[in-house]
Write a protein that holds these residues in place. Structure first.
Motif, PDB file in Angstrom:
ATOM      1  N   LEU A  57       0.821  -1.217   0.000  1.00  0.00           N
ATOM      2  CA  LEU A  57       0.000   0.000   0.000  1.00  0.00           C
ATOM      3  C   LEU A  57       0.850   1.260   0.000  1.00  0.00           C
ATOM      4  O   LEU A  57       0.545   2.233  -0.710  1.00  0.00           O
ATOM      5  N   LEU A  58       1.917   1.260   0.790  1.00  0.00           N
ATOM      6  CA  LEU A  58       2.698   2.471   0.993  1.00  0.00           C
ATOM      7  C   LEU A  58       3.778   2.654  -0.064  1.00  0.00           C
ATOM      8  O   LEU A  58       3.947   3.753  -0.606  1.00  0.00           O
ATOM      9  N   GLU A  59       4.518   1.606  -0.370  1.00  0.00           N
ATOM     10  CA  GLU A  59       5.651   1.780  -1.287  1.00  0.00           C
ATOM     11  C   GLU A  59       5.206   1.988  -2.727  1.00  0.00           C
ATOM     12  O   GLU A  59       5.923   2.608  -3.513  1.00  0.00           O
ATOM     13  N   LEU A  60       4.027   1.501  -3.087  1.00  0.00           N
ATOM     14  CA  LEU A  60       3.533   1.766  -4.438  1.00  0.00           C
ATOM     15  C   LEU A  60       3.230   3.243  -4.654  1.00  0.00           C
ATOM     16  O   LEU A  60       3.145   3.701  -5.794  1.00  0.00           O
ATOM     17  N   ARG A  61       3.058   3.999  -3.567  1.00  0.00           N
ATOM     18  CA  ARG A  61       2.800   5.433  -3.696  1.00  0.00           C
ATOM     19  C   ARG A  61       4.042   6.215  -4.122  1.00  0.00           C
ATOM     20  O   ARG A  61       3.940   7.365  -4.547  1.00  0.00           O
ATOM     21  N   LEU A  62       5.211   5.603  -4.003  1.00  0.00           N
ATOM     22  CA  LEU A  62       6.469   6.311  -4.201  1.00  0.00           C
ATOM     23  C   LEU A  62       7.011   6.150  -5.609  1.00  0.00           C
ATOM     24  O   LEU A  62       6.776   5.132  -6.268  1.00  0.00           O
ATOM     25  N   ASP A  63       7.798   7.147  -6.040  1.00  0.00           N
ATOM     26  CA  ASP A  63       8.411   7.043  -7.362  1.00  0.00           C
ATOM     27  C   ASP A  63       9.460   5.936  -7.416  1.00  0.00           C
ATOM     28  O   ASP A  63       9.789   5.438  -8.482  1.00  0.00           O
ATOM     29  N   ASP A 106       9.398  -3.498  -4.685  1.00  0.00           N
ATOM     30  CA  ASP A 106      10.070  -4.713  -5.128  1.00  0.00           C
ATOM     31  C   ASP A 106       9.006  -5.772  -5.437  1.00  0.00           C
ATOM     32  O   ASP A 106       8.255  -6.175  -4.541  1.00  0.00           O
ATOM     33  N   PRO A 107       8.892  -6.248  -6.688  1.00  0.00           N
ATOM     34  CA  PRO A 107       7.853  -7.242  -7.011  1.00  0.00           C
ATOM     35  C   PRO A 107       7.977  -8.521  -6.195  1.00  0.00           C
ATOM     36  O   PRO A 107       7.005  -9.270  -6.066  1.00  0.00           O
ATOM     37  N   GLY A 108       9.169  -8.772  -5.632  1.00  0.00           N
ATOM     38  CA  GLY A 108       9.344  -9.959  -4.810  1.00  0.00           C
ATOM     39  C   GLY A 108       8.492  -9.951  -3.557  1.00  0.00           C
ATOM     40  O   GLY A 108       8.312 -10.998  -2.923  1.00  0.00           O
ATOM     41  N   VAL A 109       7.956  -8.785  -3.182  1.00  0.00           N
ATOM     42  CA  VAL A 109       7.071  -8.698  -2.023  1.00  0.00           C
ATOM     43  C   VAL A 109       5.727  -9.359  -2.326  1.00  0.00           C
ATOM     44  O   VAL A 109       5.024  -9.808  -1.423  1.00  0.00           O
ATOM     45  N   LEU A 110       5.375  -9.459  -3.594  1.00  0.00           N
ATOM     46  CA  LEU A 110       4.074  -9.993  -4.001  1.00  0.00           C
ATOM     47  C   LEU A 110       4.091 -11.520  -4.030  1.00  0.00           C
ATOM     48  O   LEU A 110       5.135 -12.152  -4.227  1.00  0.00           O
ATOM     49  N   THR A 111       2.921 -12.105  -3.868  1.00  0.00           N
ATOM     50  CA  THR A 111       2.780 -13.551  -4.032  1.00  0.00           C
ATOM     51  C   THR A 111       2.807 -13.889  -5.523  1.00  0.00           C
ATOM     52  O   THR A 111       2.663 -13.010  -6.388  1.00  0.00           O
ATOM     53  N   ASP A 159      13.172  -2.791 -12.598  1.00  0.00           N
ATOM     54  CA  ASP A 159      13.317  -3.762 -11.518  1.00  0.00           C
ATOM     55  C   ASP A 159      12.258  -3.562 -10.450  1.00  0.00           C
ATOM     56  O   ASP A 159      11.846  -4.506  -9.783  1.00  0.00           O
ATOM     57  N   GLN A 160      11.822  -2.311 -10.268  1.00  0.00           N
ATOM     58  CA  GLN A 160      10.801  -1.987  -9.288  1.00  0.00           C
ATOM     59  C   GLN A 160       9.453  -1.807  -9.979  1.00  0.00           C
ATOM     60  O   GLN A 160       9.382  -1.374 -11.134  1.00  0.00           O
ATOM     61  N   ALA A 171      -1.171  -3.679 -19.152  1.00  0.00           N
ATOM     62  CA  ALA A 171      -1.933  -3.477 -20.385  1.00  0.00           C
ATOM     63  C   ALA A 171      -2.919  -2.321 -20.250  1.00  0.00           C
ATOM     64  O   ALA A 171      -3.227  -1.643 -21.246  1.00  0.00           O
ATOM     65  N   ARG A 172      -3.397  -2.088 -19.046  1.00  0.00           N
ATOM     66  CA  ARG A 172      -4.322  -0.971 -18.808  1.00  0.00           C
ATOM     67  C   ARG A 172      -3.586   0.346 -18.604  1.00  0.00           C
ATOM     68  O   ARG A 172      -4.215   1.391 -18.396  1.00  0.00           O
ATOM     69  N   GLY A 173      -2.252   0.311 -18.639  1.00  0.00           N
ATOM     70  CA  GLY A 173      -1.458   1.533 -18.513  1.00  0.00           C
ATOM     71  C   GLY A 173      -1.353   2.059 -17.102  1.00  0.00           C
ATOM     72  O   GLY A 173      -1.085   3.253 -16.903  1.00  0.00           O
ATOM     73  N   LEU A 174      -1.519   1.182 -16.107  1.00  0.00           N
ATOM     74  CA  LEU A 174      -1.539   1.632 -14.720  1.00  0.00           C
ATOM     75  C   LEU A 174      -0.222   1.414 -13.990  1.00  0.00           C
ATOM     76  O   LEU A 174       0.049   2.097 -13.002  1.00  0.00           O
ATOM     77  N   VAL A 175       0.572   0.447 -14.423  1.00  0.00           N
ATOM     78  CA  VAL A 175       1.853   0.171 -13.780  1.00  0.00           C
ATOM     79  C   VAL A 175       2.937   0.020 -14.843  1.00  0.00           C
ATOM     80  O   VAL A 175       2.681  -0.370 -15.982  1.00  0.00           O
ATOM     81  N   ASP A 176       4.150   0.355 -14.433  1.00  0.00           N
ATOM     82  CA  ASP A 176       5.324   0.177 -15.281  1.00  0.00           C
ATOM     83  C   ASP A 176       6.056  -1.060 -14.783  1.00  0.00           C
ATOM     84  O   ASP A 176       6.532  -1.090 -13.646  1.00  0.00           O
ATOM     85  N   THR A 177       6.122  -2.089 -15.617  1.00  0.00           N
ATOM     86  CA  THR A 177       6.786  -3.340 -15.230  1.00  0.00           C
ATOM     87  C   THR A 177       8.098  -3.534 -15.964  1.00  0.00           C
ATOM     88  O   THR A 177       8.683  -4.617 -15.920  1.00  0.00           O
ATOM     89  N   ASP A 178       8.576  -2.500 -16.628  1.00  0.00           N
ATOM     90  CA  ASP A 178       9.816  -2.618 -17.400  1.00  0.00           C
ATOM     91  C   ASP A 178      11.053  -2.330 -16.563  1.00  0.00           C
ATOM     92  O   ASP A 178      12.173  -2.409 -17.063  1.00  0.00           O
TER      93      ASP A 178
END
Length: 405
Positions: free
Chosen positions: A348-354, A358-363, A384-385, A375-382
């Motif tokens: 919740l908190l770290e996604l607010r930051l530029d 770390d995707p490793g936090v996710l299941t 490391d973060q 695909a919806r243009g909401l996140v940048d996955t290109d």
């Protein structure tokens, strides 16, 4: 009136923390928040734990004059609870309320108590909030003399009719003057806080506020969407039909305008609602919250977090002072976060930051949802973060809901 505190588990009378939480103390940065609950008037949109002189009356222990004594008593308690391996304090933030309704020397006394009990890091950031009408050049110089390095002025809007709806008492133009006075007094960093989406505020009204804030040249600007909190005077006026409800499309247009104008002026968005001219101008205290550091909140209604334990103080200044006066913790209740709760809060908190998450936090299942969000243009996955795009910032809460199990 101020919002209610959450329920929780009982807190030991001496405020002691579990051994597992204390184990985090030596290796985790420590910040301290000081809450000053006094205001001249209550703004119609505010549900913070603040009180006017009329609301407090003659309640024992609730006077401004005696307030620093109560805070120093809680700092003594904090020092006993955190133990001998506590690190020097990295950041201090004095919020409210209107902290600068207290004399500068009282604020300095509370800061000195932190310095004496914990030590301040050589590069410590020390911030106070201020209503621009509640401070003058002499007071600003005294704050710098005491060790304050950063000041954040509530500006909200440049338009008088918007300020009237918000029940703000400062005059247009005064926040910009206060920034200039703070710089002259020696503050290393200055900030202006704006609010957009006030009923009756046009897009051009908002543009004028942004232009005025930029022209004052603080090195930090915050722009917050107005939230109509239940129980506030503003909510009652909207319910009675005196004012229109805020509109989500209007809020989105105003956020996009803020990003456009602030970016063009050299400000970079480092958190959804915050921009700075360079990394040094970022609010390090708030970054400590967003990165899950340890912090002790002193004052009525203040929240604290140490090693996965979160607690909150009783709300009324009189009750707060009374508990400390008899040597007890002022904490009302607490919760001990599970490992998964801490993980969710990190998302919740770290996604607010530029700097992103770390995707490793996710299941594994959560990571499988990233291509759809991309695909919806909401996140940048290109990178490391995992980082929100500008469109993702507008829908940050929804992105988190869609992402988490």
């Amino acid at each position: 009136m101020p919002s209610t505190l959450p329920d929780g588990d009982p807190v030991p009378p001496n405020g002691e923390l579990p051994a597992a939480a204390l184990a985090s103390v030596p290796r985790t940065p420590l910040s301290i928040y000081l809450h000053v609950p006094f205001c001249t008037t209550r703004c119609g949109y505010c549900d913070f734990n603040t009180y006017t002189a009329t609301e407090l009356g003659d309640a024992p222990g609730a006077s401004r004059a005696g307030y620093p004594d109560a805070v120093v008593a809680e700092l003594d308690l904090a020092r006993r609870v955190l133990g001998d391996q506590v690190p020097q304090v990295s950041t201090v933030f004095v919020g409210g309320g209107t902290p600068t309704l207290l004399p500068a020397d009282d604020l300095g006394r509370m800061l000195a108590a932190i310095r004496d009990r914990f030590g301040l890091a050589a590069d410590a950031e020390v911030t106070t909030e201020s209503n621009p009408e509640s401070i003058d050049p002499t007071g600003l110089r005294r704050l710098v003399d005491h060790g304050f390095t950063r000041i954040s002025f509530g500006m909200q809007s440049v338009r008088p009719h918007v300020l009237r709806v918000l029940d703000r008492v400062h005059t247009p133009g005064r926040p910009q003057e206060a920034v200039a006075e703070a710089k002259q007094a020696g503050f290393a960093h200055t900030s202006l806080d704006l609010i957009y989406g006030t009923p009756g505020e046009s897009l051009e009204d908002w543009r004028a506020s942004l232009v005025a804030a930029i022209a004052a040249e603080p090195d930090h600007i915050s722009a917050y969407s107005l939230i109509v909190e239940p129980g506030t005077r503003l909510a009652a006026r909207i319910r009675r039909g005196e004012l229109p409800m805020t509109d989500e499309d209007d809020l989105a247009d105003k956020y996009e305008l803020a990003e456009e104008l602030l970016s063009a002026a050299g400000y970079r968005n480092y958190e959804i609602s915050n921009w700075s001219t360079d990394p040094a101008g970022r609010c390090r205290h708030n970054l400590a919250y967003w990165h899950g550091a340890n912090w002790w909140g002193a004052g009525p209604g203040a929240h604290s977090h140490v090693g996965g334990v979160r607690w909150w103080n009783v709300k009324h200044p009189a009750g707060y002072a009374a508990r400390l006066g008899r040597g007890a913790s002022p904490a009302q209740a607490r919760e001990i976060l599970t490992a998964d709760q801490q993980r969710v809060e990190r998302v919740l908190l770290e996604l607010r930051l530029d700097t992103g998450l770390d995707p490793g936090v996710l299941t594994d299942r959560e990571r499988s949802r990233l291509p759809g969000l991309h695909a919806r243009g909401l996140v940048d996955t290109d990178r490391d973060q995992l980082v929100l795009t500008p469109a993702g910032r507008l829908l940050a809460d929804g992105v988190v809901r869609d992402l988490l199990d």
